[in-house]
Design an enzyme around this catalytic site. Sequence first.
Site, PDB file in Angstrom:
ATOM      1  N   ILE A 124       0.849  -1.190   0.000  1.00  0.00           N
ATOM      2  CA  ILE A 124       0.000   0.000   0.000  1.00  0.00           C
ATOM      3  C   ILE A 124       0.886   1.242   0.000  1.00  0.00           C
ATOM      4  CG2 ILE A 124      -1.909   1.173   1.142  1.00  0.00           C
ATOM      5  CD1 ILE A 124      -2.473  -1.700   0.019  1.00  0.00           C
ATOM      6  N   GLU A 125       0.853   1.983  -1.100  1.00  0.00           N
ATOM      7  CA  GLU A 125       1.740   3.131  -1.263  1.00  0.00           C
ATOM      8  C   GLU A 125       0.976   4.414  -1.532  1.00  0.00           C
ATOM      9  OE1 GLU A 125       5.269   2.492  -3.555  1.00  0.00           O
ATOM     10  OE2 GLU A 125       5.078   0.324  -3.436  1.00  0.00           O
ATOM     11  N   GLY A 126      -0.318   4.432  -1.219  1.00  0.00           N
ATOM     12  CA  GLY A 126      -1.104   5.637  -1.421  1.00  0.00           C
ATOM     13  C   GLY A 126      -2.517   5.449  -0.926  1.00  0.00           C
TER      14      GLY A 126
END
Length: 559
Positions: free
Chosen positions: A175-177
């Site tokens: 999860i990067e955003g």
Amino acid sequence: MVSSAFIKTSLGAAAMLASSTIVNAFSATSNGNYVLYWGQNSYGAAGGAQSGWQKNLAAYCTDSTTDIFVLAFLDVFFSTGGDPEVNFANADNSCTTFSGTGLLNCPQIGQDIQTCQAAGKKILLSLGGASGAYGFTSDAQASSFADQLWNLFGKGSSSTRPFGNAVVDGFDLDIEGGSTTGYTAFINQMRTHYASDTSKQYYISGAPQCPYPDAYLGSTLDAAWFDFVWVQFYNNYCSVQGGSFNYATWNTWATSTSINKNVRLFVGVPGSTTGASSGYVPLASLESTVSSLRSQYTSFGGVMMWDASQAYGNTDGSPNYAAAIGTYLHNGASGGVTTTTTKAGTTTTKATTTTTKATTTTTASSTPTSSAGCPVNGASCTTAYGCAGTSYAQCSNGKWVVQPCPSGLICQMTANGGSVYCDYAAGNTQICPATNSAVALFASHEGIPATKSKAAQVAFSVDSASPDGTTFNALFNVRAKGTKPIGANWTLTFTLPGNETVSTSSVGTVSQSGQSVTIKANRKKVPAKSEAVVVDIKGQKSATGVFVGVDPSTIKFTY
């Protein structure tokens, strides 16, 4: 992860990577597992020749190298008709689309999954990525999504199963955003499904960035049960060779904070120099790091790489980077998985030789300094540069020459370990402070420093510098704070100290007035829906004086 460019053309022949199939004795508690991401054709996305593009998944499962494959990515949670979407770059060519949905039907990938599992590999499906449309608005929505994925990819049932009868061994959160809402609820609900099927073991993994705590996954890591956490020690100031490597901080989380006190931590690195903007670790150095972490931390689980196309195409090791580090992990000084074929045995012999080389290198670089391995003025030296707290050291005629950084700054190593520079303390850990204590050397990182940016978190690090110190490569790692995508219309401004200039940027147009630098996004090179962006810069400085990093208080990112 890094790649968000999806190159979709012919996969070509899925060439065999070894002459025989070897079944590894996978163990979730091993300290020698090797993990590869597959699905984004990172080598092709980086502009590599088509001959080196991503092969079919099964092509990477015919040798003993890899223990876990992570399929990347399920990057859209709710699409047409409420179904998710997956994207596997050029592997999508073998897929069709289920009628009335955006969900791919990929029977070939399903067959490959079963082939890999029969060879002893574990297959996880990764949610998220560097770009995409994902996230939850509530815990209830996240729990319902877990039910849906169990039916689509797990042991449940659905008329729209992308991999047919193949059942993945678990799910990965990259999860990067977006929002942080719901991921703990997702894991908890997924584990209720895991408990309903006693025929096999299922897993949950996470892939946070190395700055601690992770901006998007941090709260979930504290609240949910993870089996594996592969930390991305690249594209950040806390890379393995960047001078602020913070595995010790993550070990403290694993042993003190994590719900699962036996969670296994993995060192995540790029599979080659083109696999990420920074953070690549040469084989000998990576083997040395593995040996050191194994001896110090029971939390260590192995190495993760982004991605298969990069690691198998990298010839830093024989027959490639992936096979070399996989063999070392399985058969290195701390034991691990043992293979029995002649081919594997031959590779093991080479790995043992490399181990000796790595150990020799480590000893040679630390012997001439103090007991803590820190430069002392006038002491013998073999490496070119070193750090001593607020001073930097250069090896001259076999002796350390230690000189102070400008007032208020501390010494840092470049990400490739080839040079040093003086930087602001915010967001950095002192290397070899005056106390020379082991605790101080591995002190917790302060995290991403405060900047002028309200909508994004920005970290700055220096990747490399020329031998004469007149040119440098650096990067800004930007993460959106909210749910709004960064997109292709952003501006980054900062102030350079001293007689320094920036000439080019990888993803934007550079202008400089005095020491003030402005970089505006180049729409052709920036993904339209990105939640993160890495801005590479190349610059110059005068031949005199020490190079100084960018003051975090002058950094501003708007979009």
